[in-house]
Motif scaffolding. Structure first.
Motif, PDB file in Angstrom:
ATOM      1  N   ASP A 131      -0.204   4.353  -8.279  1.00 18.44           N
ATOM      2  CA  ASP A 131       0.145   5.295  -7.223  1.00 18.44           C
ATOM      3  C   ASP A 131       0.613   6.612  -7.830  1.00 18.44           C
ATOM      4  OD1 ASP A 131       3.189   4.916  -7.648  1.00 18.44           O
ATOM      5  OD2 ASP A 131       2.476   2.887  -7.231  1.00 18.44           O
ATOM      6  N   SER A 132       0.679   7.626  -6.996  1.00 18.58           N
ATOM      7  CA  SER A 132       1.072   8.960  -7.449  1.00 18.58           C
ATOM      8  C   SER A 132       2.384   9.359  -6.801  1.00 18.58           C
ATOM      9  CB  SER A 132      -0.015   9.979  -7.079  1.00 18.58           C
ATOM     10  OG  SER A 132       0.428  11.298  -7.331  1.00 18.58           O
TER      11      SER A 132
ATOM     12  N   TYR B 256      -6.748   5.460  -3.765  1.00 19.78           N
ATOM     13  CA  TYR B 256      -5.787   4.554  -4.381  1.00 19.78           C
ATOM     14  C   TYR B 256      -5.988   3.136  -3.863  1.00 19.78           C
ATOM     15  CZ  TYR B 256      -3.479   8.824  -5.876  1.00 19.78           C
ATOM     16  OH  TYR B 256      -3.201  10.045  -6.458  1.00 19.78           O
TER      17      TYR B 256
ATOM     18  N   ALA C 202      -1.445   8.328  -0.468  1.00 19.41           N
ATOM     19  CA  ALA C 202      -1.789   9.264  -1.542  1.00 19.41           C
ATOM     20  C   ALA C 202      -0.687  10.277  -1.795  1.00 19.41           C
ATOM     21  CB  ALA C 202      -3.092   9.984  -1.193  1.00 19.41           C
TER      22      ALA C 202
ATOM     23  N   ASN D 231       0.835  -1.194   0.000  1.00 20.98           N
ATOM     24  CA  ASN D 231       0.000   0.000   0.000  1.00 20.98           C
ATOM     25  C   ASN D 231       0.872   1.246   0.000  1.00 20.98           C
ATOM     26  OD1 ASN D 231      -2.675   1.366   0.372  1.00 20.98           O
ATOM     27  ND2 ASN D 231      -1.686   2.063   2.250  1.00 20.98           N
TER      28      ASN D 231
ATOM     29  N   HIS E  16      -2.807  13.452  -9.930  1.00 24.17           N
ATOM     30  CA  HIS E  16      -3.740  12.493 -10.536  1.00 24.17           C
ATOM     31  C   HIS E  16      -5.162  12.643 -10.011  1.00 24.17           C
ATOM     32  CE1 HIS E  16      -0.083   9.630 -11.225  1.00 24.17           C
ATOM     33  NE2 HIS E  16      -0.122  10.630 -12.074  1.00 24.17           N
ATOM     34  N   GLN E  17      -5.301  12.913  -8.735  1.00 21.97           N
ATOM     35  CA  GLN E  17      -6.650  13.048  -8.175  1.00 21.97           C
ATOM     36  C   GLN E  17      -7.384  14.224  -8.812  1.00 21.97           C
ATOM     37  OE1 GLN E  17      -4.967  12.864  -4.101  1.00 21.97           O
ATOM     38  NE2 GLN E  17      -6.667  11.479  -3.645  1.00 21.97           N
TER      39      GLN E  17
ATOM     40  N   THR F  14     -11.114  10.826  -5.146  1.00 24.43           N
ATOM     41  CA  THR F  14     -10.299   9.775  -5.746  1.00 24.43           C
ATOM     42  C   THR F  14      -9.343   9.207  -4.720  1.00 24.43           C
ATOM     43  OG1 THR F  14     -10.360  10.930  -7.876  1.00 24.43           O
ATOM     44  CG2 THR F  14      -8.735   9.191  -7.631  1.00 24.43           C
TER      45      THR F  14
ATOM     46  N   GLY G 257       1.263   2.016 -14.613  1.00 25.45           N
ATOM     47  CA  GLY G 257       1.245   3.047 -13.591  1.00 25.45           C
ATOM     48  C   GLY G 257       1.976   4.312 -13.956  1.00 25.45           C
ATOM     49  N   SER G 258       2.356   5.034 -12.906  1.00 30.16           N
ATOM     50  CA  SER G 258       2.841   6.402 -13.015  1.00 30.16           C
ATOM     51  C   SER G 258       4.311   6.438 -13.382  1.00 30.16           C
ATOM     52  CB  SER G 258       2.603   7.123 -11.681  1.00 30.16           C
ATOM     53  OG  SER G 258       3.114   8.421 -11.719  1.00 30.16           O
TER      54      SER G 258
ATOM     55  N   TRP H   3     -11.368   5.231  -7.736  1.00 31.11           N
ATOM     56  CA  TRP H   3     -10.124   4.636  -7.245  1.00 31.11           C
ATOM     57  C   TRP H   3      -9.156   4.429  -8.402  1.00 31.11           C
ATOM     58  CZ3 TRP H   3     -14.836   2.779  -5.452  1.00 31.11           C
ATOM     59  CH2 TRP H   3     -15.063   2.892  -4.071  1.00 31.11           C
ATOM     60  N   LEU H   4      -7.913   4.794  -8.153  1.00 27.48           N
ATOM     61  CA  LEU H   4      -6.834   4.573  -9.104  1.00 27.48           C
ATOM     62  C   LEU H   4      -6.056   3.324  -8.719  1.00 27.48           C
ATOM     63  CD1 LEU H   4      -5.445   8.180  -9.428  1.00 27.48           C
ATOM     64  CD2 LEU H   4      -5.918   6.721 -11.376  1.00 27.48           C
TER      65      LEU H   4
END
Length: 821
Positions: free
Chosen positions: A528-529, A557, A255, A252, A534-535, A555, A568-569, A524-525
């Motif tokens: 990860d950022s 994650y 954010a 996990n 992104h939100q 938003t 992903g990012s 939900w994305l």
């Protein structure tokens, strides 16, 4: 206030009203900023569960040595010591960490040998970090010191081999030819061959790597809170190391993390060690956070370190006929996950120039230095730097103005979409117009009386030993990487020659959402950022799709178990991928809601329309709001108000990329670009470079949020300035790192970031849902080459070229002395 109310407030005609109601393309304030600026954001450093213990690492001071023995007895006897782990303990119960190439075995703690200064040898867990550090000092390690391999060119000789089981310091390399480069050089009137060096740099995020791991003995699984980047893509580096299936290791990422730029992709060592320690302690949470010296010295976060040889074949009129590049990429002690950054430059192999005959040759070399990982641009900045330096030197040799030489060879707008020699495709853009535009701006503002480039001022400054100059360059930022090509170096390359297009497997972008009881949306994305906003972007995009306000959308994650695997990012992907995902999700949810309304009214779905955050009957105008629909949907087993959507990568629909996909060449379907003109002043008495002003004309297609685009450009250019002039992880001849604090590793600051004057054009991409292009790596990609080229322009009277990055004062001063002898 509803979306309709927001539009009504404008009091505009219908066409203008509709335009103003689109949140996409406007500078909506970032929703992330409030919690960050008010101190409500939670970082990994803030997470300390009850009863948590803390880990510290014993790191070697030797670049290359065999481990003879590790004595942990005094450490284990310390009353506050909860656990000591060595490499021998790991071999018994766990697996080595995944490597980027076959044949390598790297453990989370060194076992037989240490191969770089800062490599962890033992881990200590204690009541707090301070005590753990004290206990680390009680461990005694006996070493048989070996000769280090430091210089990447000398490493190729294999006189001292770092990995005996592999048998060479050059574990990978490839020579790729496109067109007929040999013929191009045979037919050329001029061949310009030069060498360049790009120093080892990295992102140095504000927040260092951190992890809190907890083992659950009842369910035999792990919860890992950490700030790793690409947590659903690279979680295999954690669960494979632990020897568990992915569903047993929940990763996990909060954010908010304090920066990454690729550097936190490779923090799996810490995640695995903390998890192992928690397991040995029957589930007690274990926390580890790098200190700054650990991060700089041995944090597995260094990046590109290359030596280049570039050859250009040219006609008498300056037409570039062929390009031949060879480089040695110093990957440090182990070839980590991003070995493919040696290949990414293929996506822009000829830069903005129309060059059809190209040779691309590289050797991936190992030395006794910290291993490389990804960093903003992923191998492209040094390639474009070397290419632009060669263009400057070709212009000098042919006695052609450098801007005229560049202009003559640019890809033309009527060639778009333009397939480059290595089969990637540039989607859109008018490069000649952009280069003309930035030159016109500088001419008007600075090549005039009193301007920075007023000929009288330039001449007067030169009398003082201060040389001013500007160069006009156009650099491309490849965006939205595919995923299939990234394992090319672990593939049977002969088999690729007969590979079928149907064998290509790309990763989609996942987005899910549900309508909450109050009619607002929870999204939900899966990705990860690292602070890109992104939100905010998701809220803007979904607000337009669902005809509601961004403030009605939250938003969050997903963790690595709940989320599917997505790329992903990274690689300037998210603006484009989120655009497609939001569009697809919105259409799917609206379709579901129409069905739900039709069922409730007992009518055909074609008689129901979605409008302004609700559904309406065509015949009567009766309406259900989103809150009404959430209430209606409450008792249904297959909820219509909860949807997910997987947006496939754009190249999966584009036959233009078939050749690249089949051969596992880098695919990047968007080509953002920047025409730059940094005005520099070089003090020839000190070698100091000052950027007086940085002009830049930037194009990333449709700007989803201009403020975010502007912020990305400012941050990227700051990093580009650091790379060009300041930053370097140097090593001495004995393999000792020379930059282990911020006194040694110099970062850009308000003292050396010049005034930035940014201009923007928009040439929408024909390949993406909104016309957006990737923009997350710009500045760092285009800044260094632009700055170095302006240094060349300033020092042209002395015949000096910035052939080493960073162009530090000592290097330039040495060149000035040599030129004046």
């Amino acid at each position: 206030m509803s979306r309709a109310d927001a539009g009504a407030d404008t009091g505009s005609a219908s066409g203008e009203k509709a335009k103003r109601e689109s949140f996409t393309g406007t500078s909506v304030k970032r929703v992330e900023d409030h919690r960050i600026l008010t101190g409500q954001a939670e970082y990994i450093h803030d997470i300390t569960p009850e009863g948590c213990l803390h880990m510290a690492l014993l790191r070697t001071t030797h670049p290359h040595a065999r481990i003879e023995s590790v004595d942990t007895s005094k450490a284990e006897d310390h009353p506050d010591c909860a656990l000591v782990l060595t490499g021998e303990d790991l071999v018994e119960d766990y697996n080595p960490m995944p490597c980027g190439l076959e044949g390598f075995e790297e453990w989370s703690l060194a076992t037989d040998k240490v191969r770089f200064v800062g490599e962890p040898v033992a881990a200590v867990v204690a009541t707090d970090r301070y005590v753990a550090e004290d206990i680390v000092d009680l461990i005694r390690v006996e070493y048989d010191v070996l000769e280090p391999v430091v210089d990447s060119i000398e490493a190729c000789d294999d006189e001292v081999v770092i990995h005996e089981s592999v048998g060479t310091n050059v574990p990978d390399g490839e020579c790729l030819e496109f067109g007929d480069p040999e013929g191009a050089f045979e037919d050329a009137a001029h061949v310009v061959e030069r060498e360049y060096s790009w120093g080892r740099i990295s992102g140095v995020p504000l927040e260092t790597a951190g992890v809190v791991a907890t083992y659950d003995p009842d369910h035999d699984e792990f919860d890992v809170d950490c700030n790793i980047q690409l947590h659903t893509l690279v979680d295999d580096t954690i669960y494979e190391t632990l020897g568990y299936p992915p569903e047993k290791v929940r990763v996990n990422v909060p954010a908010d993390i304090g920066g990454s730029f690729g550097t936190k992709i490779a923090i799996h060592r810490y995640c695995s060690l903390a998890s192992m320690a928690s397991q040995h302690l029957d589930g007690t949470p274990v926390k580890f956070v790098e200190d700054r010296v650990e991060n700089l010295q041995g944090g597995d976060m260094h990046c590109t370190d290359r030596k280049y040889r570039v050859k250009l074949a040219l006609d008498d009129d300056g037409t570039v006929l062929g390009l031949d590049t060879w480089f040695v990429d110093d990957f440090g002690a182990f070839p980590r996950y991003p070995v493919n950054q040696a290949l990414k430059p293929l996506s822009v192999v000829s830069g903005a120039y129309d060059i059809r005959d190209v040779r691309y040759d590289y050797d991936l070399v190992l030395t006794n230095k910290t291993s490389q990982t990804a960093y903003r641009g992923f191998g492209v900045p040094p390639h474009l730097y070397a290419l632009e330096m060669a263009m400057d030197e070709a212009a000098r040799e042919l006695d052609i103005d450098p801007t005229a030489l560049r202009h003559k060879n640019l890809v033309q707008p009527d060639q778009m979409p333009y397939t480059i020699a290595s089969h990637n495709v540039y989607d859109s853009g008018d490069y000649p117009e952009a280069l003309d535009h930035i030159q016109d701006i500088v001419d008007e503002k600075e090549v005039c009386e009193g301007g920075l480039l007023d000929p009288a001022v330039v001449e007067a400054k030169r009398e003082e030993g201060k040389y001013r100059g500007v160069s006009y360059t156009l650099l491309i930022e490849p965006g939205v990487s595919g995923s299939d090509w990234t394992d090319r170096q672990r593939s049977d390359r002969e088999a690729l020659k007969v590979r079928d297009r149907d064998e290509v497997a790309e990763l989609p972008e996942h987005l899910r959402a549900e309508v909450r009881d109050d009619g607002t949306i929870q999204a939900w994305l899966a990705a990860d950022s690292s602070g890109q906003g992104h939100q905010t972007i998701v809220a803007q995009l979904l607000a337009d799709e669902l005809e509601i306000l961004p403030s009605d959308i939250d938003t969050g994650y997903l963790d690595s178990v709940t989320a599917p695997t997505v790329y992903g990012s990274a690689a300037s992907r998210m603006a484009v991928m989120l655009s497609g995902a939001a569009k697809g999700l919105g259409e799917k949810l609206k379709g579901n809601l129409r069905q739900l309304g039709a069922q409730e009214w007992g009518i055909d779905v074609d008689d129901v329309v979605y409008r302004d955050g609700g559904v309406e009957r065509v015949d009567s105008g009766d309406r259900f709001s989103l809150a009404d629909l959430a209430a209606i949907d409450g008792g249904i087993n297959d909820p219509k108000t909860r949807v997910s959507y997987d947006y496939q990568h754009p190249v999966t629909e584009l036959p233009e990329f078939d050749e690249a996909l089949r051969n596992k060449f880098p695919v990047y379907p968007t080509a953002a670009f920047a025409a730059n003109a940094p005005i520099v002043e070089v003090d020839t008495q000190t070698g100091q470079v000052e950027i007086l002003k940085f002009y830049s004309l930037r194009d990333c297609g449709t700007q989803l949020n201009p403020d975010i685009v502007e912020g990305q450009a400012h941050g990227g250019l700051a990093q580009g300035i650091g790379a060009a002039l300041l930053e370097e992880f140097g090593y001495d001849e004995s393999g000792q790192p020379q930059a282990v604090t911020f006194f040694d590793y110099l970062l850009p600051s308000v003292k050396n970031i010049p005034p930035l004057e940014l201009h923007h054009t928009e040439t929408p991409s024909p390949f993406t849902a909104t016309g957006a292009k990737g923009t997350g790596e710009g500045g760092m990609i285009d800044g260094p080459a632009a700055i170095a080229s302006s240094i060349n322009a300033a020092l042209e009277p002395l015949g000096i070229v910035a052939d080493e990055i960073p162009a530090t004062p000592d290097r330039l001063r040495r060149k000035v002395r040599e030129a004046q002898e």
